[in-house]
Design an enzyme around this catalytic site. Structure first.
Site, PDB file in Angstrom:
ATOM      1  N   LYS A 186       3.135  -4.776  -3.453  1.00 26.50           N
ATOM      2  CA  LYS A 186       2.849  -5.402  -2.160  1.00 26.50           C
ATOM      3  C   LYS A 186       3.003  -4.426  -1.009  1.00 26.50           C
ATOM      4  O   LYS A 186       2.182  -4.396  -0.099  1.00 26.50           O
ATOM      5  CB  LYS A 186       3.783  -6.595  -1.963  1.00 26.50           C
ATOM      6  N   CYS A 193       8.985   0.534  -4.750  1.00 24.08           N
ATOM      7  CA  CYS A 193       9.932  -0.146  -5.618  1.00 24.08           C
ATOM      8  C   CYS A 193      10.885  -1.007  -4.802  1.00 24.08           C
ATOM      9  O   CYS A 193      10.914  -0.959  -3.584  1.00 24.08           O
ATOM     10  CB  CYS A 193      10.708   0.880  -6.435  1.00 24.08           C
TER      11      CYS A 193
END
Length: 603
Positions: A598, A2
């Protein structure tokens, strides 16, 4: 996984917080949330879905004139995607708000204890226990430091935290255990973040927390300390100018970051070719002295597999290679060994754990990363920075190619000895990659669009082309959401060939018949076995179509050729284009595929 950003200033900071959190959306876009600190408590704003879709309305609708905020964009771990599960989470007494990256292993036990004290939970998350614990201990002690120490001491697992308290609206608290957190001053505000891109390029500085550290941040000062003991012994962290932190690139005329970054792969290779030999020489000297191991996760693992072939076939050195999530179950390194750890972000959870494990055994660390100042870079004795430029798309394209070029160069420099490796092949590769994306993208697009409706795929390669097949299958399923299974071509006949029929398609990465005739013959033999059972084959190779029997291939893309060790990289980029164009035609979310982030900073 996150994204965390928190600001404290002597002026309103709410809109800046929204803009900064948008920069972190690649880390998670299931949901988002803000806790704006106001004179009457917290103004909590949360929503489901990407923040980028809601930011204009949030800003236009008016944000609180808060001088402090904590914000979070979520990649769900505990609890479904919903507003109650979105961060920040507020304590039962309304005094604390918390955002969290990581996993709290003992949250169920803590939750039961807090419930027994009459505390009611509003979410399914592991994070909410942290907010309630802070309030519980603060109520008992009336001492913020004591409440922080007692709470952190009770947590098991990994966590990067940003915390704020209504009794100290001028203060932010950042905490790190096995999840990256940085702090500093930027543009007249103190901040806590999980990735410096949120404040990149601004006037100010950044410092990275080490394991089990806590930071106390005000508008103009930062104190960093260990939370291992209750007195929070402080240290003076290294401050890095924010002007050295790469900013996110602009999309420009491109429809997606993925295709933009595929078009930048040639420059990424040129960058590696232009790196001075001194960049590699210290690591290469160490590699010459003992055993070699490679580890990475996801795409970086497949780069490590390619590196394994490079070290053996170029330098004559055996290198062990395991995926980072399983490395510690399969290998032990001694003090003479060198571990090459590859991670685009330099924050990949599993890879960092392997690095710690190797360091504990006395092994030497070489890191290959694309983010300056990342944890892996700071841990390694020999850090190598890719310098491929910021990669925005969740799927790694130019970074994977850059990593592969660095793996090749490490092997080539090791083989060359004092004379240094010849960069001619790497330079030629960059030229051919430019030609590939300019001249063959339309051909690959036509093939991808024609067969986008196929539901099941094999991706095959042999030898050094096997990791290319594995990486290409990963890209394909990540962005298209279609089932794809990669395997070595020789493995096919050992069971999985039973799946072949006219509905099951195969993508074959075929070696050049001139530079690798034996592998070429083996792969073509496997393709005949598929065709004999009614299977359809799409080939990516370097030979003329006439090199294959008539009717063997359903479609064929003839690629340029450089050499045995450069051709797999050309095929890798062709595989990226194949995945991209098919997914575009299917209407997928190209830069932010569902359920992916990512930087994988949790287990």
């Amino acid at each position: 996984m996150c994204g965390i950003i928190a600001f404290v200033a002597d002026h309103p900071i709410a809109e800046r917080s929204v803009r900064a959190l948008e920069q972190l959306e690649y880390r998670g876009y299931d949901s988002y949330g803000f806790a704006f600190v106001t004179p009457t408590g917290f103004d909590i704003v949360r929503g489901v879905g990407p923040l980028s879709e809601q930011a204009p309305a949030l800003i236009a609708g008016g944000l609180p004139p808060a001088h402090a905020t904590i914000a979070h964009t979520r990649w769900a771990t505990h609890g479904k995607v919903s507003v109650p599960n979105a961060h920040p989470h507020r304590s039962f007494d309304g005094k604390f708000a918390v955002v969290h990256n990581g996993v709290i292993d003992n949250y169920l036990e803590l939750r039961r204890d807090l419930t027994a004290h009459g505390i009611v939970f509003a979410s399914e998350t592991d994070t909410e226990v942290i907010a309630h614990l802070l309030a519980h201990h603060y109520a008992a002690t009336a001492d913020l430091d004591a409440a922080l120490h007692a709470t952190l001491a009770s947590l098991s697992g990994e966590f990067g935290l940003a915390i704020t308290c209504t009794d100290r609206p001028d203060l932010l608290i950042g905490v790190r255990r096995l999840s990256p957190i940085a702090v500093g001053i930027a543009g007249g505000a103190g901040y806590v973040c999980s990735d410096p891109i949120a404040v990149a390029g601004q006037d100010g500085w950044i410092a990275y927390l080490e394991e089990d550290e806590i930071a106390f941040v005000t508008a103009n000062a930062v104190r960093v300390a260990s939370f291992a003991t209750a007195d929070f012994p402080a240290r003076d962290p290294q401050r890095v100018p924010l002007t050295t932190v790469a900013e996110a690139s602009e999309l420009g005329p491109w429809p997606h970051y993925m295709i933009k970054e595929i078009n930048e792969t040639a420059d990424a290779v040129r960058t590696v070719a232009a790196m001075p030999r001194s960049t590699f020489a210290p690591a290469v000297a160490r590699l010459a002295q003992g055993d070699i191991a490679l580890c990475g996760a996801g795409s970086s693992h497949y780069v490590c597999m390619l590196g394994q072939y490079f070290f053996y076939q170029i330098a004559g050195r055996r290198a062990i290679c395991h995926s980072a999530d399983e490395f510690m179950n399969l290998a032990r390194l001694d003090a003479d060994a060198t571990l090459i750890a590859i991670s685009q972000s330099g924050e990949t959870y599993d890879t960092l754990r392997v690095m710690e494990y190797a360091q504990g055994d006395g092994a030497t660390l070489v890191s290959v990363n694309n983010v300056a100042g990342a944890t892996a870079q700071r841990m390694a004795e020999f850090p190598i920075l890719q310098q491929a430029g910021r990669e925005v798309c969740v799927l790694s394209t130019k970074s994977v190619v850059s990593q592969t070029a660095i793996a090749w160069r490490l092997a080539a420099e090791l083989a060359a000895g004092d004379g240094g490796a010849d960069m001619a092949d790497l330079t030629a590769l960059a030229t051919q990659l430019d030609g590939l994306v300019q001249d063959l993208s339309a051909t690959i697009r036509d093939v991808a669009e024609r067969y986008r409706w196929i539901e099941h795929w094999f991706f095959l390669g042999r030898g050094i082309h096997w990791p290319v097949a594995a990486e290409s299958a990963l890209k394909f399923k990540e962005v298209s959401y279609i089932h794809a299974e990669a395997m070595p071509a020789g493995f096919l006949k050992h069971g999985t060939i039973s799946l072949i029929d006219e509905k099951f398609f195969t993508v074959a990465f075929i070696p050049n018949a001139q530079s690798d005739p034996e592998s070429f013959a083996h792969v073509v033999s496997s393709l005949h076995e598929i065709a004999a059972r009614g299977g359809n084959i799409i080939g990516f190779g370097h030979d003329l179509p006439s090199a294959f029997a008539e009717g063997l291939l359903e479609a064929y893309v003839e690629l340029p050729s450089v050499s045995k060790f450069m051709d797999p990289v050309i095929q890798m980029v062709a595989g990226q284009l194949f995945a991209y164009h098919g997914a575009v035609k299917l209407g997928r979310n190209i830069d932010r595929p569902r359920a992916l982030a990512k930087a994988v900073t949790v287990r």
